[in-house]
Design a protein around this motif. Structure first.
Motif, PDB file in Angstrom:
ATOM      1  N   TYR A   1      13.769  58.379  25.732  1.00 41.25           N
ATOM      2  CA  TYR A   1      14.676  59.442  26.160  1.00 41.25           C
ATOM      3  C   TYR A   1      15.915  58.828  26.796  1.00 41.25           C
ATOM      4  CZ  TYR A   1      11.359  63.059  25.044  1.00 41.25           C
ATOM      5  OH  TYR A   1      10.533  63.918  24.356  1.00 41.25           O
TER       6      TYR A   1
ATOM      7  N   THR B   1      19.280  59.574  28.857  1.00 40.29           N
ATOM      8  CA  THR B   1      19.836  60.614  29.721  1.00 40.29           C
ATOM      9  C   THR B   1      21.258  60.988  29.308  1.00 40.29           C
ATOM     10  OG1 THR B   1      20.658  59.046  31.381  1.00 40.29           O
ATOM     11  CG2 THR B   1      18.412  59.918  31.682  1.00 40.29           C
TER      12      THR B   1
ATOM     13  N   ASP C   1      18.283  65.822  29.371  1.00 40.62           N
ATOM     14  CA  ASP C   1      19.215  66.425  30.324  1.00 40.62           C
ATOM     15  C   ASP C   1      18.403  66.964  31.491  1.00 40.62           C
ATOM     16  OD1 ASP C   1      21.121  67.829  31.726  1.00 40.62           O
ATOM     17  OD2 ASP C   1      21.966  68.817  29.961  1.00 40.62           O
ATOM     18  N   PHE C   2      18.444  66.259  32.631  1.00 40.25           N
ATOM     19  CA  PHE C   2      17.663  66.656  33.800  1.00 40.25           C
ATOM     20  C   PHE C   2      18.138  67.971  34.408  1.00 40.25           C
ATOM     21  CE2 PHE C   2      16.137  62.203  34.171  1.00 40.25           C
ATOM     22  CZ  PHE C   2      14.780  62.488  34.237  1.00 40.25           C
TER      23      PHE C   2
ATOM     24  N   VAL D   1      12.698  55.834  29.853  1.00 39.36           N
ATOM     25  CA  VAL D   1      13.938  56.590  30.057  1.00 39.36           C
ATOM     26  C   VAL D   1      15.064  55.573  30.142  1.00 39.36           C
ATOM     27  CG1 VAL D   1      15.258  58.042  31.653  1.00 39.36           C
ATOM     28  CG2 VAL D   1      12.846  58.522  31.245  1.00 39.36           C
TER      29      VAL D   1
ATOM     30  N   VAL E   1      19.054  55.027  31.097  1.00 42.28           N
ATOM     31  CA  VAL E   1      20.280  55.512  31.720  1.00 42.28           C
ATOM     32  C   VAL E   1      21.354  54.515  31.307  1.00 42.28           C
ATOM     33  CG1 VAL E   1      21.472  56.081  33.860  1.00 42.28           C
ATOM     34  CG2 VAL E   1      19.013  56.499  33.660  1.00 42.28           C
TER      35      VAL E   1
ATOM     36  N   PHE F   1      23.655  61.017  39.656  1.00 47.16           N
ATOM     37  CA  PHE F   1      22.616  62.007  39.416  1.00 47.16           C
ATOM     38  C   PHE F   1      22.499  62.863  40.677  1.00 47.16           C
ATOM     39  CE2 PHE F   1      21.849  59.622  35.818  1.00 47.16           C
ATOM     40  CZ  PHE F   1      20.673  59.925  35.137  1.00 47.16           C
TER      41      PHE F   1
ATOM     42  N   GLU G   1      17.706  65.767  40.329  1.00 46.03           N
ATOM     43  CA  GLU G   1      17.488  64.910  39.157  1.00 46.03           C
ATOM     44  C   GLU G   1      16.830  63.589  39.554  1.00 46.03           C
ATOM     45  OE1 GLU G   1      21.167  66.214  36.247  1.00 46.03           O
ATOM     46  OE2 GLU G   1      21.598  64.883  37.930  1.00 46.03           O
TER      47      GLU G   1
ATOM     48  N   LEU H   1      13.166  62.074  38.301  1.00 49.07           N
ATOM     49  CA  LEU H   1      13.024  60.732  37.733  1.00 49.07           C
ATOM     50  C   LEU H   1      12.083  59.878  38.582  1.00 49.07           C
ATOM     51  CD1 LEU H   1      13.827  58.788  35.516  1.00 49.07           C
ATOM     52  CD2 LEU H   1      15.869  58.223  36.828  1.00 49.07           C
TER      53      LEU H   1
END
Length: 194
Positions: free
Chosen positions: A51, A53, A88-89, A102, A104, A111, A115, A119
């Motif tokens: 994923y 971000t 998308d948090f 994840v 970034v 963030f 968020e 995480l």
């Protein structure tokens, strides 16, 4: 079994700048692509999802920028049968359960506290995180990283074998009749200045 992997013709050729296209000037990389497909089909693991971000000025998955683009990394991950999805948090209340890691990627905006809590919950339950930092002090997840003992220093890592730290030095060449004359030499590719 009923496993299958499609390899588009465009993936068999590459050109510089990270763009994939079939042209006379394209470089044939079909052997590598097919070998990767065979490895993927014969490996017993189920496909994992990475994923990426979004929403904080991150470098997008499909960026072909010659200096900051992620398209080459994304292409290699997809060749190795990883699924890549945006995260998308601000919309998702948690990290999905099928997440392998994840990413970034060079976030330029911080963030939010909510968020970061989402995480951090993922990390405390054994999740994995890859942060590609921009060097901007309060950007991305930097506030959370300090709590995990990670400190961002204002240095650029440069090898003694490079000129700027962004050029690529190749000293090991594959056994092929084209690369045989290069054995024992060095090839250098200079990255464009941002």
């Amino acid at each position: 079994g009923r496993r299958r992997q499609d390899v588009p013709v465009a993936a068999l050729f590459s050109t510089t700048n990270g763009e994939l296209r079939v042209t006379e000037g394209g470089v044939f990389v079909g052997e590598e692509v097919c070998a990767s497909a065979l490895q993927t089909l014969t490996s017993p693991r189920k496909p994992e999802t990475i994923y990426w971000t979004v929403g904080h000025g991150e470098t997008p998955l499909d960026s072909y920028d010659a200096v900051t683009g992620m398209s080459d990394i994304v292409r290699e991950l997809r060749r190795d049968a990883y699924r890549l999805k945006p995260l998308d948090f601000s919309v998702s209340a948690s990290v999905p359960s099928d997440c392998a890691v994840v990413v970034v990627a060079a976030a330029r905006e911080p963030f939010s506290r909510v968020e970061l809590m989402r995480l951090e919950g993922y990390l405390k339950s054994g999740g994995r995180l890859l942060v590609l930092s921009t060097g901007i002090q309060n950007a991305g997840v930097n506030a959370m990283l300090a709590d995990w003992g990670v400190k961002q220093l204002p240095f650029t890592v440069v090898s003694a074998r490079t000129l700027s730290g962004s050029d690529v030095i190749v000293t090991d060449f594959a056994d092929h009749r084209i690369t045989t004359p290069l054995k024992g030499g060095t090839a250098r590719k200079y990255a464009a200045d941002p």
